[in-house]
Motif scaffolding. Structure first.
Motif, PDB file in Angstrom:
ATOM      1  N   TYR A 359      29.362  28.799  45.121  1.00 31.22           N
ATOM      2  CA  TYR A 359      29.861  29.338  43.848  1.00 31.22           C
ATOM      3  C   TYR A 359      30.178  30.825  43.991  1.00 31.22           C
ATOM      4  O   TYR A 359      31.220  31.292  43.501  1.00 31.22           O
ATOM      5  N   LEU A 360      29.338  31.573  44.688  1.00 30.37           N
ATOM      6  CA  LEU A 360      29.526  33.015  44.796  1.00 30.37           C
ATOM      7  C   LEU A 360      30.815  33.361  45.521  1.00 30.37           C
ATOM      8  O   LEU A 360      31.661  34.103  45.001  1.00 30.37           O
ATOM      9  N   THR A 361      30.994  32.843  46.727  1.00 29.58           N
ATOM     10  CA  THR A 361      32.149  33.236  47.536  1.00 29.58           C
ATOM     11  C   THR A 361      33.405  32.435  47.229  1.00 29.58           C
ATOM     12  O   THR A 361      34.509  32.936  47.396  1.00 29.58           O
ATOM     13  N   GLY A 362      33.246  31.187  46.776  1.00 33.46           N
ATOM     14  CA  GLY A 362      34.408  30.336  46.545  1.00 33.46           C
ATOM     15  C   GLY A 362      34.939  30.361  45.138  1.00 33.46           C
ATOM     16  O   GLY A 362      36.104  30.012  44.894  1.00 33.46           O
ATOM     17  N   VAL A 363      34.090  30.781  44.173  1.00 32.33           N
ATOM     18  CA  VAL A 363      34.492  30.744  42.770  1.00 32.33           C
ATOM     19  C   VAL A 363      34.331  32.113  42.102  1.00 32.33           C
ATOM     20  O   VAL A 363      35.281  32.662  41.532  1.00 32.33           O
ATOM     21  N   ALA A 364      33.132  32.681  42.161  1.00 31.17           N
ATOM     22  CA  ALA A 364      32.854  33.907  41.408  1.00 31.17           C
ATOM     23  C   ALA A 364      33.700  35.088  41.888  1.00 31.17           C
ATOM     24  O   ALA A 364      34.267  35.824  41.065  1.00 31.17           O
ATOM     25  N   LEU A 365      33.779  35.298  43.189  1.00 32.26           N
ATOM     26  CA  LEU A 365      34.543  36.442  43.695  1.00 32.26           C
ATOM     27  C   LEU A 365      36.043  36.326  43.401  1.00 32.26           C
ATOM     28  O   LEU A 365      36.666  37.306  42.966  1.00 32.26           O
ATOM     29  N   PRO A 366      36.663  35.141  43.600  1.00 35.05           N
ATOM     30  CA  PRO A 366      38.063  35.026  43.165  1.00 35.05           C
ATOM     31  C   PRO A 366      38.232  35.247  41.665  1.00 35.05           C
ATOM     32  O   PRO A 366      39.234  35.804  41.224  1.00 35.05           O
ATOM     33  N   MET A 367      37.235  34.809  40.894  1.00 39.35           N
ATOM     34  CA  MET A 367      37.289  35.005  39.443  1.00 39.35           C
ATOM     35  C   MET A 367      37.347  36.487  39.071  1.00 39.35           C
ATOM     36  O   MET A 367      38.008  36.870  38.100  1.00 39.35           O
ATOM     37  N   VAL A 368      36.648  37.318  39.841  1.00 40.35           N
ATOM     38  CA  VAL A 368      36.665  38.756  39.565  1.00 40.35           C
ATOM     39  C   VAL A 368      38.096  39.283  39.663  1.00 40.35           C
ATOM     40  O   VAL A 368      38.568  40.029  38.786  1.00 40.35           O
ATOM     41  N   LEU A 369      38.818  38.882  40.717  1.00 39.59           N
ATOM     42  CA  LEU A 369      40.203  39.318  40.877  1.00 39.59           C
ATOM     43  C   LEU A 369      41.077  38.770  39.747  1.00 39.59           C
ATOM     44  O   LEU A 369      41.928  39.487  39.200  1.00 39.59           O
ATOM     45  N   ILE A 370      40.870  37.510  39.396  1.00 41.80           N
ATOM     46  CA  ILE A 370      41.666  36.911  38.321  1.00 41.80           C
ATOM     47  C   ILE A 370      41.393  37.630  37.005  1.00 41.80           C
ATOM     48  O   ILE A 370      42.313  37.894  36.220  1.00 41.80           O
ATOM     49  N   GLY A 371      40.135  37.967  36.753  1.00 41.34           N
ATOM     50  CA  GLY A 371      39.788  38.681  35.527  1.00 41.34           C
ATOM     51  C   GLY A 371      40.432  40.054  35.458  1.00 41.34           C
ATOM     52  O   GLY A 371      40.974  40.457  34.416  1.00 41.34           O
ATOM     53  N   ILE A 372      40.391  40.794  36.568  1.00 41.47           N
ATOM     54  CA  ILE A 372      41.042  42.116  36.614  1.00 41.47           C
ATOM     55  C   ILE A 372      42.545  41.958  36.380  1.00 41.47           C
ATOM     56  O   ILE A 372      43.158  42.709  35.612  1.00 41.47           O
ATOM     57  N   GLY A 373      43.135  40.956  37.033  1.00 42.45           N
ATOM     58  CA  GLY A 373      44.571  40.722  36.875  1.00 42.45           C
ATOM     59  C   GLY A 373      44.948  40.368  35.450  1.00 42.45           C
ATOM     60  O   GLY A 373      45.941  40.867  34.912  1.00 42.45           O
ATOM     61  N   GLN A 374      44.159  39.507  34.797  1.00 38.87           N
ATOM     62  CA  GLN A 374      44.428  39.144  33.404  1.00 38.87           C
ATOM     63  C   GLN A 374      44.394  40.370  32.511  1.00 38.87           C
ATOM     64  O   GLN A 374      45.281  40.570  31.675  1.00 38.87           O
ATOM     65  N   GLY A 375      43.352  41.171  32.666  1.00 39.45           N
ATOM     66  CA  GLY A 375      43.202  42.348  31.821  1.00 39.45           C
ATOM     67  C   GLY A 375      44.337  43.339  31.987  1.00 39.45           C
ATOM     68  O   GLY A 375      44.701  44.041  31.036  1.00 39.45           O
TER      69      GLY A 375
END
Length: 474
Positions: A359-375
């Protein structure tokens, strides 16, 4: 007939912004808060697997189908009046949904809630445009509006999961009632009425836009369930396209069109509409399929899956609040390109998931980039979507922003469901499910890449002149 000035008093502008932002947040939250609650709704009300899809589809159909009509009604009848009217529809429908005891009642009231959203959504952005002066003041206000558009879906998934597991899925709708009443009072007290436009109502435009949008959205959401080979799906999509072609022809002939074609003659606005369409297509698939992966592959509960979206929600919130400062440094268009690029990197990373992924490396870390991009993306897209719009076109431009938002999400999800099925995702095994989700998220990555290319061509490159649309001379 004219009413008072459409511009709020300086002392009231903070309250005006709060009322508008919170009202739009209600709409955005209700689109995603349902996703986490669907299994519990099915258990409580006895939905069939097919019927359950209509909890979302009824809302989307009414919302997408009536959007342009709602925008035009605000222009002619007064935007504050329609804003409050939309809130009344939305709030009463939320109460009825929260109290519904049959599947049929819930679906009916979800459709009514969608009608309220279609009236309310265009008025929110139009009121924002007319109450805040062009320049830094409007940029800050629209940045906050765009931030809500980006954060609302992620926050809704968190709230939906937590409320469903800890209290009841009904709470997610009943909470709209006191909030809706408070917002109606605030709108009546602080938001001035806009100047109404006299003249004839574009009846043919209203009918063709409503029938075309409804048929097109219906065909799209149906395709997600039965596929594109279904005859009714194809008939509805073709019928929707035909109605929209008639709409375009009609809009060249009427004095006061429901969808002024001149709005598309501005290359920055055109790029923003297309970019938003593709961006939302990518993001809706991300929310839908990532939620499936968390619960069906990693074994998370509804509340755990909701909380697992915090790595996208928190960066989204932080970057969205930083948009005014980053806009001053990089410019609106530069920030838009940066946000799309970061979103693309995160989405492509996430699309590489596998059965044994962490979850950490495969989901959570990509989510951080997606969240920054959305904002960093949705606020600039919103600003560009209403760039250089006159007061008389504010409602129509706001309606087109929301149409791109809604249609993009519907069509994007339908396309990704097709990719999911084509990759064998429906076979049932965890390996097949992951393979299908990976294919769907790869589709999201392609949509983001297309959005990036279109925004670069239509918004960034300074040598581009406004798109020549000779029929846009109203």
């Amino acid at each position: 007939m004219n009413t008072m000035s459409a511009t709020a008093k300086p002392s009231n502008k903070a309250y005006v912004l709060l009322v508008i932002i919170c009202s739009y947040l209600l709409i955005v939250l209700d689109i995603s808060i349902v996703i986490a609650a669907l299994p519990r709704m099915q258990l409580d009300l006895g939905f069939t697997a097919t019927g359950l899809s209509w909890v979302q589809n009824a809302y989307i159909l009414a919302f997408g189908g009536l959007m342009l009509l709602g925008a035009r009604a605000g222009d002619m009848l007064g935007r504050r009046r329609m804003f409050i009217f939309g809130l009344i529809f939305f709030t009463l429908a939320s109460l009825a949904i929260g109290l519904a005891h049959t599947a049929e009642m819930l679906i009916m009231f979800r459709a009514i809630q969608g009608v309220g959203a279609a009236i309310l959504a265009p008025s929110t952005l139009a009121l924002l445009t007319t109450n805040f002066a062009a320049g830094s003041e409007r940029t800050r206000a629209v940045a906050m509006y765009g931030a809500v558009a980006g954060m609302g879906a992620s926050v809704g998934l968190v709230m939906g999961g937590v409320l469903t597991d800890w209290l009841s899925w009904r709470v997610g709708f009943l909470i709209n009632v006191p909030l809706g009443i408070a917002l109606m009072i605030g709108a009546w007290r602080w938001i001035p009425e806009s100047e109404r436009r006299s003249g004839s109502f574009d009846i043919i435009g209203a009918l063709t836009s409503t029938l075309g949008m409804t048929a097109l959205v219906y065909g799209i959401v149906r395709s997600a369930r039965v596929g594109w080979a279904d005859s009714l799906t194809l008939a509805m999509v073709m019928g929707g396209v035909a109605f929209l072609i008639v709409l375009v022809i009609n809009e060249t002939k009427v004095a006061q069109p429901i969808m002024p074609l001149r709005l598309f003659a501005h290359h920055e606005r055109l790029g923003a509409y297309l970019g938003r369409f593709l961006f939302l297509g990518a993001m809706v698939g991300f929310w839908f399929f990532t939620a499936q992966f968390l619960q069906r592959v990693l074994g998370f509960s509804a509340s755990e899956a909701g909380l697992a979206f915090l790595p996208v929600t928190i960066p989204n919130f932080i970057s969205a609040l930083s948009v005014p400062r980053m806009t001053r440094r990089f410019g609106n268009a530069g920030l838009m390109i940066g946000g799309l690029l970061v979103s693309l990197l995160g989405m492509f990373w996430l699309s590489r998931i596998g059965v044994g992924v962490s979850y950490l490396t495969g989901v959570a870390l990509p989510m951080v980039l997606i969240g920054i991009g959305q904002g960093c993306t949705l606020s600039p897209l919103t600003v560009s979507g209403v760039a250089d719009v006159s007061g008389e076109d504010a409602g129509a431009a706001s309606g087109l922003v929301n149409v791109a938002h809604q249609l993009g999400g519907s069509m994007g999800l339908a396309a990704q469901v097709v990719l999911f099925a084509a990759a064998g995702g429906a076979a049932g095994s965890p390996q097949a499910l992951v393979h299908g989700i990976s294919a769907a998220l790869t589709g999201s990555s392609v949509m983001l890449a297309l959005a990036l290319a279109l925004v670069w061509l239509l918004v960034i490159r300074p040598r581009f002149t406004p798109v020549n649309v000779p029929i846009c001379n109203q």
